[in-house]
Design a protein around this motif. Structure first.
Motif, PDB file in Angstrom:
ATOM      1  N   VAL A  18       8.645   8.581  -1.622  1.00 40.73           N
ATOM      2  CA  VAL A  18       8.382   9.920  -1.078  1.00 40.73           C
ATOM      3  C   VAL A  18       7.007   9.953  -0.427  1.00 40.73           C
ATOM      4  CG1 VAL A  18       8.091  12.358  -1.644  1.00 40.73           C
ATOM      5  CG2 VAL A  18       9.898  11.025  -2.757  1.00 40.73           C
ATOM      6  N   ASP A  19       6.020   9.389  -1.104  1.00 42.72           N
ATOM      7  CA  ASP A  19       4.651   9.354  -0.545  1.00 42.72           C
ATOM      8  C   ASP A  19       4.629   8.604   0.782  1.00 42.72           C
ATOM      9  OD1 ASP A  19       3.863  10.680  -2.838  1.00 42.72           O
ATOM     10  OD2 ASP A  19       3.154   8.855  -3.845  1.00 42.72           O
ATOM     11  N   ALA A  20       5.349   7.491   0.839  1.00 42.22           N
ATOM     12  CA  ALA A  20       5.370   6.689   2.062  1.00 42.22           C
ATOM     13  C   ALA A  20       6.064   7.429   3.194  1.00 42.22           C
ATOM     14  CB  ALA A  20       6.070   5.351   1.799  1.00 42.22           C
ATOM     15  N   ALA A  21       7.146   8.145   2.877  1.00 43.41           N
ATOM     16  CA  ALA A  21       7.856   8.922   3.895  1.00 43.41           C
ATOM     17  C   ALA A  21       6.957   9.999   4.489  1.00 43.41           C
ATOM     18  CB  ALA A  21       9.104   9.558   3.289  1.00 43.41           C
ATOM     19  N   VAL A  22       6.211  10.659   3.639  1.00 35.34           N
ATOM     20  CA  VAL A  22       5.279  11.694   4.112  1.00 35.34           C
ATOM     21  C   VAL A  22       4.212  11.077   5.005  1.00 35.34           C
ATOM     22  CG1 VAL A  22       3.521  13.351   3.386  1.00 35.34           C
ATOM     23  CG2 VAL A  22       5.690  13.216   2.149  1.00 35.34           C
ATOM     24  N   ALA A  23       3.667   9.934   4.588  1.00 35.83           N
ATOM     25  CA  ALA A  23       2.616   9.273   5.361  1.00 35.83           C
ATOM     26  C   ALA A  23       3.104   8.870   6.750  1.00 35.83           C
ATOM     27  CB  ALA A  23       2.112   8.047   4.603  1.00 35.83           C
ATOM     28  N   LEU A  24       4.407   8.575   6.873  1.00 37.73           N
ATOM     29  CA  LEU A  24       4.979   8.170   8.152  1.00 37.73           C
ATOM     30  C   LEU A  24       5.506   9.360   8.969  1.00 37.73           C
ATOM     31  CD1 LEU A  24       6.838   4.966   6.929  1.00 37.73           C
ATOM     32  CD2 LEU A  24       4.999   5.012   8.628  1.00 37.73           C
ATOM     33  N   GLY A  25       5.356  10.566   8.438  1.00 35.17           N
ATOM     34  CA  GLY A  25       5.808  11.752   9.159  1.00 35.17           C
ATOM     35  C   GLY A  25       7.312  11.929   9.161  1.00 35.17           C
ATOM     36  N   MET A  26       7.989  11.425   8.145  1.00 34.32           N
ATOM     37  CA  MET A  26       9.441  11.525   8.061  1.00 34.32           C
ATOM     38  C   MET A  26       9.860  12.844   7.427  1.00 34.32           C
ATOM     39  SD  MET A  26      10.365   7.623   6.909  1.00 34.32           S
ATOM     40  CE  MET A  26       9.986   6.237   7.997  1.00 34.32           C
ATOM     41  N   GLN A  27      11.111  13.213   7.669  1.00 36.97           N
ATOM     42  CA  GLN A  27      11.656  14.438   7.092  1.00 36.97           C
ATOM     43  C   GLN A  27      12.690  14.170   6.000  1.00 36.97           C
ATOM     44  OE1 GLN A  27      12.116  14.117  10.824  1.00 36.97           O
ATOM     45  NE2 GLN A  27       9.924  14.577  10.771  1.00 36.97           N
ATOM     46  N   THR A  28      13.060  12.904   5.820  1.00 34.57           N
ATOM     47  CA  THR A  28      14.029  12.523   4.806  1.00 34.57           C
ATOM     48  C   THR A  28      13.747  11.090   4.390  1.00 34.57           C
ATOM     49  OG1 THR A  28      16.399  12.492   4.260  1.00 34.57           O
ATOM     50  CG2 THR A  28      15.772  11.701   6.460  1.00 34.57           C
ATOM     51  N   VAL A  29      14.434  10.618   3.347  1.00 37.88           N
ATOM     52  CA  VAL A  29      14.215   9.249   2.874  1.00 37.88           C
ATOM     53  C   VAL A  29      15.440   8.782   2.096  1.00 37.88           C
ATOM     54  CG1 VAL A  29      13.164   9.868   0.629  1.00 37.88           C
ATOM     55  CG2 VAL A  29      12.501   7.728   1.772  1.00 37.88           C
ATOM     56  N   GLN A  30      15.639   7.466   2.084  1.00 38.57           N
ATOM     57  CA  GLN A  30      16.687   6.846   1.273  1.00 38.57           C
ATOM     58  C   GLN A  30      16.059   5.784   0.390  1.00 38.57           C
ATOM     59  OE1 GLN A  30      20.785   5.651   2.816  1.00 38.57           O
ATOM     60  NE2 GLN A  30      19.866   3.627   2.554  1.00 38.57           N
ATOM     61  N   ILE A  31      16.563   5.640  -0.841  1.00 38.32           N
ATOM     62  CA  ILE A  31      16.010   4.686  -1.794  1.00 38.32           C
ATOM     63  C   ILE A  31      17.148   3.976  -2.548  1.00 38.32           C
ATOM     64  CG2 ILE A  31      13.894   6.015  -2.161  1.00 38.32           C
ATOM     65  CD1 ILE A  31      15.153   6.977  -4.847  1.00 38.32           C
ATOM     66  N   PHE A  32      16.800   2.889  -3.222  1.00 37.77           N
ATOM     67  CA  PHE A  32      17.586   2.360  -4.321  1.00 37.77           C
ATOM     68  C   PHE A  32      16.971   2.903  -5.604  1.00 37.77           C
ATOM     69  CE2 PHE A  32      18.170  -1.427  -1.392  1.00 37.77           C
ATOM     70  CZ  PHE A  32      19.520  -1.199  -1.142  1.00 37.77           C
ATOM     71  N   THR A  33      17.778   3.274  -6.580  1.00 38.79           N
ATOM     72  CA  THR A  33      17.220   3.729  -7.848  1.00 38.79           C
ATOM     73  C   THR A  33      16.997   2.570  -8.824  1.00 38.79           C
ATOM     74  OG1 THR A  33      19.384   4.205  -8.844  1.00 38.79           O
ATOM     75  CG2 THR A  33      18.320   5.988  -7.578  1.00 38.79           C
ATOM     76  N   PHE A  73      17.617  16.391   2.135  1.00 36.75           N
ATOM     77  CA  PHE A  73      18.742  15.454   1.985  1.00 36.75           C
ATOM     78  C   PHE A  73      18.296  14.088   1.458  1.00 36.75           C
ATOM     79  CE2 PHE A  73      20.137  18.360   5.441  1.00 36.75           C
ATOM     80  CZ  PHE A  73      21.194  18.949   4.768  1.00 36.75           C
ATOM     81  N   LEU A  74      17.513  14.085   0.386  1.00 38.86           N
ATOM     82  CA  LEU A  74      17.108  12.825  -0.216  1.00 38.86           C
ATOM     83  C   LEU A  74      18.350  12.071  -0.682  1.00 38.86           C
ATOM     84  CD1 LEU A  74      14.634  14.948  -0.740  1.00 38.86           C
ATOM     85  CD2 LEU A  74      13.721  13.032  -2.034  1.00 38.86           C
ATOM     86  N   THR A  75      18.338  10.753  -0.454  1.00 39.22           N
ATOM     87  CA  THR A  75      19.548   9.945  -0.585  1.00 39.22           C
ATOM     88  C   THR A  75      19.252   8.646  -1.322  1.00 39.22           C
ATOM     89  OG1 THR A  75      20.444  10.853   1.484  1.00 39.22           O
ATOM     90  CG2 THR A  75      21.331   8.738   0.753  1.00 39.22           C
ATOM     91  N   ALA A  76      20.214   8.170  -2.072  1.00 40.34           N
ATOM     92  CA  ALA A  76      20.166   6.825  -2.656  1.00 40.34           C
ATOM     93  C   ALA A  76      21.337   6.016  -2.136  1.00 40.34           C
ATOM     94  CB  ALA A  76      20.209   6.886  -4.183  1.00 40.34           C
ATOM     95  N   HIS A  77      21.157   4.702  -2.104  1.00 38.59           N
ATOM     96  CA  HIS A  77      22.247   3.770  -1.817  1.00 38.59           C
ATOM     97  C   HIS A  77      22.549   3.027  -3.105  1.00 38.59           C
ATOM     98  CE1 HIS A  77      24.741   0.734  -0.004  1.00 38.59           C
ATOM     99  NE2 HIS A  77      24.552   1.213   1.210  1.00 38.59           N
ATOM    100  N   ASP A  78      23.826   2.817  -3.388  1.00 40.03           N
ATOM    101  CA  ASP A  78      24.184   2.175  -4.647  1.00 40.03           C
ATOM    102  C   ASP A  78      24.033   0.656  -4.582  1.00 40.03           C
ATOM    103  OD1 ASP A  78      26.373   1.426  -3.124  1.00 40.03           O
ATOM    104  OD2 ASP A  78      27.869   2.032  -4.609  1.00 40.03           O
ATOM    105  N   SER A  79      24.298   0.004  -5.700  1.00 42.91           N
ATOM    106  CA  SER A  79      24.172  -1.444  -5.822  1.00 42.91           C
ATOM    107  C   SER A  79      25.189  -2.169  -4.954  1.00 42.91           C
ATOM    108  CB  SER A  79      24.377  -1.856  -7.279  1.00 42.91           C
ATOM    109  OG  SER A  79      24.530  -3.250  -7.402  1.00 42.91           O
TER     110      SER A  79
END
Length: 298
Positions: A18-33, A73-79
């Motif tokens: 989330v911090d990195a997305a903000v630093a890059l000026g993004m409005q959304t982000v996707q992660i692996f949990t 619309f925060l998102t995760a991608h599964d394994s």
């Protein structure tokens, strides 16, 4: 305007993305949990599969960071190990348990979406594989009746016996899952191109989305993975490239980010993180999408 973001690392804690997305000026982000190449379920003595929960402090830190950042619309991608179409009982049951655990994690973090590939039939045939995917989704949904997170089925390049390279596959799943409103579609531009759906010209772009609308319906399209393709049209090989640096080219992405039908959709970069010299590429690819949007606005 579209919501631009990228799949970002959670090294050091989930909230770091989330911090990195903000630093890059993004409005959304996707992660692996968790690591996408590791299972998060283990067998129990009575033959069930037991999942692994996220630490409470991780969940709290992520939720607080996300609320402060106002990302949407925060998102995760599964394994990548999960195969909801697996023909063998052990892998199928393990995959259902692991996918359920992925949903548990996404729900605990307050995510909007969990993206998954439909799976691979491994020789059992498309019809049998799709039926198993629908049944698996019904199981995890029944077990979690009150969850808000939506499962997004991702279009694939169709490598090997992978399902999801034809729009008809998703039409089948939406018709055969008991609670289709808990689903949506993630369209990866690299995957759809490699699967044989062209995007490079105005006519091709229009035809592809017209076919999507006819067979599936644009209302189901919730999120884009925005990637160029290293491999040619119909190659059925999944190799991502930076925006405008592959076989698709700039024009398709210019059309996409300025398409009024998709003006509020999250668009997630999964492009290479560095160039050959080691320079970070997320800012470059993000800048290209923003420039395409500005051209039209200007």
């Amino acid at each position: 305007m579209p919501l631009f973001g990228a799949h970002l690392s959670v090294a050091g804690g989930l909230s770091k993305a989330v911090d990195a997305a903000v630093a890059l000026g993004m409005q959304t982000v996707q992660i692996f949990t968790h690591s996408p190449s590791q299972w998060v379920v283990k067998p129990t003595p009575d033959g069930r599969w037991e999942g692994k929960e996220l630490p409470e402090d991780e969940v709290t830190a992520f939720r607080q960071a996300a609320k402060k950042a106002k990302l949407k619309f925060l998102t995760a991608h599964d394994s990548y190990l999960i195969n909801l179409a697996a023909p063998t009982t052990e892998l199928y049951e393990k995959s259902i348990a692991a996918f359920g655990n992925e949903l548990d994690r996404a729900e605990s973090l307050g995510l909007a979406y969990l993206v998954t590939h439909p799976g691979a039939h491994v020789g059992s045939g498309e019809d049998a594989g799709l039926a198993k995917v629908a049944a698996a989704l019904n199981v995890v949904h029944r077990q979690r009746p009150d969850y808000k997170v939506k499962v997004l089925l991702e279009l694939t390049a169709g490598q090997g016996s992978s399902l999801g390279a034809r729009f008809e596959h998703f039409a089948y799943l939406l018709e055969n899952v008991e609670e289709p409103d808990r689903l949506g579609i993630c369209l990866d531009t690299c995957h759809v191109f490699a699967a044989g759906y062209d995007l490079r010209t105005d006519a091709a772009y229009d035809a592809t989305f017209a076919e999507f609308d006819r067979l599936i319906g644009l209302k189901w399209l919730k999120l884009f993975h925005v990637n160029d393709s290293l491999k040619p049209l119909g190659s059925r090989v999944d190799r991502h490239a930076g925006i405008g640096l592959g076989q698709i080219g700039d024009h398709a992405f210019r059309r996409l980010v300025t398409d009024p039908r998709f003006r509020t959709k999250p668009m997630i970069l999964e492009t290479p993180k560095e160039d050959a010299a080691g320079n970070p590429m997320d800012p470059v690819n993000l800048g290209k999408l923003q420039a395409f949007l500005a051209e039209t606005a200007g």
